[in-house]
Design an enzyme around this catalytic site. Structure first.
Site, mmCIF file in Angstrom:
data_model
loop_
_atom_site.group_PDB
_atom_site.id
_atom_site.type_symbol
_atom_site.label_atom_id
_atom_site.label_comp_id
_atom_site.label_asym_id
_atom_site.label_seq_id
_atom_site.Cartn_x
_atom_site.Cartn_y
_atom_site.Cartn_z
ATOM 1 C CB THR A 15 5.580 -4.998 -3.465
ATOM 2 O OG1 THR A 15 4.748 -4.202 -2.615
ATOM 3 C CG2 THR A 15 4.728 -6.035 -4.147
ATOM 4 N N GLY A 19 11.520 5.820 -10.094
ATOM 5 C CA GLY A 19 11.329 6.672 -11.257
ATOM 6 C C GLY A 19 11.690 6.003 -12.565
ATOM 7 N N GLY A 70 5.792 -0.964 -10.527
ATOM 8 C CA GLY A 70 6.466 -0.037 -11.430
ATOM 9 C C GLY A 70 7.692 -0.645 -12.079
ATOM 10 C CE1 TYR A 101 10.699 4.914 4.397
ATOM 11 C CE2 TYR A 101 9.737 6.093 6.240
ATOM 12 C CZ TYR A 101 9.886 5.918 4.885
ATOM 13 O OH TYR A 101 9.204 6.725 4.012
ATOM 14 N NE ARG A 137 2.604 4.159 -2.603
ATOM 15 C CZ ARG A 137 3.015 5.378 -2.271
ATOM 16 N NH1 ARG A 137 2.183 6.402 -2.390
ATOM 17 N NH2 ARG A 137 4.229 5.579 -1.837
ATOM 18 C CG ASP A 163 2.577 -2.112 0.176
ATOM 19 O OD1 ASP A 163 3.123 -2.170 1.293
ATOM 20 O OD2 ASP A 163 2.383 -1.055 -0.439
#
Length: 441
Positions: free
Chosen positions: A208, A155, A181, A362, A255, A210
């Site tokens: 990341t 966030g 982010g 996870y 994602r 990913d």
């Protein structure tokens, strides 16, 4: 922006101090040489681009070589540094933290190194998170463990408040370890610092699993991710072959990009289908996924399916647009969805199948870095420190075309890296699995 300054790294000002590193400026003396800002690598290595530059006289697009500079911006004895880790867990975070601390302390003699707890939240005083003092002794063993020694969060936070915290605590450089982010966040922090004409370097270290950060060869943690996933696929294959018409579905992280799923399938070539976000596919109809799966069972009596978490979202009727704290759209669970659809399909045909569903996400992301990633993490950390000490800011330390370079954060965050369905990498996956080029599309 023309090609000559497209990848230009911003600087806080002229470098007025001499590096404490005892390196060389003479080639051939068997001592590593300081890197000059003029040392660069060509970005586009294609013959097409080479010929274009020859014909037009255009300067090729180049990247600044990473490494220690002879002249540095910061006086080592007066430097305070901070490290923050943001976003989801990923193998190698602790290796990078350790590498940055060791490089700052032993290379440049910096004694005040602060750990920012729980991501960007730690830069907001109202959150109540206390800073962590980082010393070589405190971090010397953390590379042996997964997760993040500093904690993390998702966030956005108030940019102005975060810069206030940096200034109020006399922090001269901020190392942000995270993905898309996080990098956008630290770039925004850097822009606010520039507006205030403050002399604080901000550096991104791309994290990341990913592997979806654009331009760079790969982000750290990615290799460990598919390394950890590989034996899971082996065991899933054992489950599938242990039953008549046995089917195992393994959901891996990914994602927006399917690199982990694709690489894991290549590393453990027992997989028969790889479904990734980059590809569209249908379930029903001629040559749809279910029909192709049925043919596979008729021939081999088992099937192993690897699906990336972001695959097949177009199949859901209720387009969920809820976002998480990082601003990412929360995906529907494609793994459970496939299990239910496959079960219903064969039940309607009165065909016997045994389906096992495995979601090790996870476990994979919390694993410690493997040897290859550990090497990569250490080198990224060292290059990040060298760049920061030279007064460079708003850049990522990374590897492009197998060379360590500095790239502006603004360039790597323009878009997500995706698997090219017409590229050789994806073709290798199709050759390994034997699945068709398309599934019902």
């Amino acid at each position: 922006m023309d090609s000559k300054n497209h990848f230009q790294i911003e600087n806080l000002g002229p470098a007025k101090f001499k590096s404490p590193l005892q390196l060389s400026k003479v080639k051939g003396d068997k001592i590593f040489n300081f890197i000059s800002d003029a040392d660069r690598f060509v970005f586009d290595l294609s013959m097409e681009r080479y010929n274009h530059c020859l014909q037009t006289g255009e300067t090729p697009l180049c990247l600044e070589k990473a490494g220690p500079r002879h002249d540095i911006f910061f006086e080592p004895g007066n430097v305070s540094a901070a490290i923050v880790t943001c976003g989801g867990l990923c193998p190698g975070i602790n290796n990078v933290i350790r590498g940055v601390v060791m490089a700052l302390h032993y290379f440049y003699g910096i004694k005040r190194i602060i750990g920012i707890p729980y991501g960007y939240e730690g830069l907001i005083p109202e959150k109540g998170h206390e800073f962590v003092e980082l010393t070589p002794d405190k971090v010397k063993d953390i590379h042996q463990f997964g997760g993040t020694f500093l904690g993390s969060s998702r966030g956005a936070q108030d940019i102005s408040k975060m810069v206030d915290t940096l200034e109020n605590n006399n922090i001269n450089m901020l190392f942000a370890i995270g993905g898309d982010g996080t990098l956008k966040g630290v770039n925004a922090i850097g822009e606010e610092i520039m507006k205030r004409n403050a002399k604080i370097s901000v550096v991104g270290i791309p994290k990341t699993i990913d592997n979806d950060i654009d331009l760079i060869d790969e982000s750290f943690g990615y290799e460990t991710a598919f390394d950890v996933a590989s034996p899971i696929l082996r065991d899933a294959h054992n489950e599938a072959t242990g039953a008549y018409n046995g089917i195992t579905i393994i959901k891996l992280m990914g994602r927006d990009s399917g690199f982990i799923a694709a690489s894991a399938a290549l590393a453990m070539p027992v997989v028969n289908f790889v479904l990734i976000p980059e590809m569209d596919f249908t379930l029903e109809g001629e040559d749809g996924f279910l029909e192709v799966l049925e043919r596979r069972l008729e021939q081999k009596k088992h099937a192993v399916i690897v699906v990336a978490e972001g695959a097949g979202q177009q199949l859901f009727e209720d387009k969920n647009r809820v976002k998480d704290a990082s601003g990412n759209i929360k995906h529907e669970d494609i793994g459970i969805f496939l299990k239910e659809k496959i079960a219903a399909y064969f039940k309607a045909k009165a065909a016997s199948v045994t389906i096992k569903y495995i979601d090790p996400s996870y476990i994979v992301r919390s694993a410690p870095a493997n040897s290859s990633d550990s090497v990569y993490c250490s080198r990224l950390a060292y290059h990040a420190v060298h760049g920061a000490m030279a007064g460079k800011t708003k850049f990522v330390a990374s590897k492009v075309n197998n060379k360590y370079v500095y790239v502006p954060i603004s360039e790597v965050t323009k878009k997500r890296k995706k698997i090219d369905l017409e590229g050789e990498f994806w073709f290798s996956v199709l050759q390994s699995t034997g699945q068709p080029f398309s599934l019902g599309q």
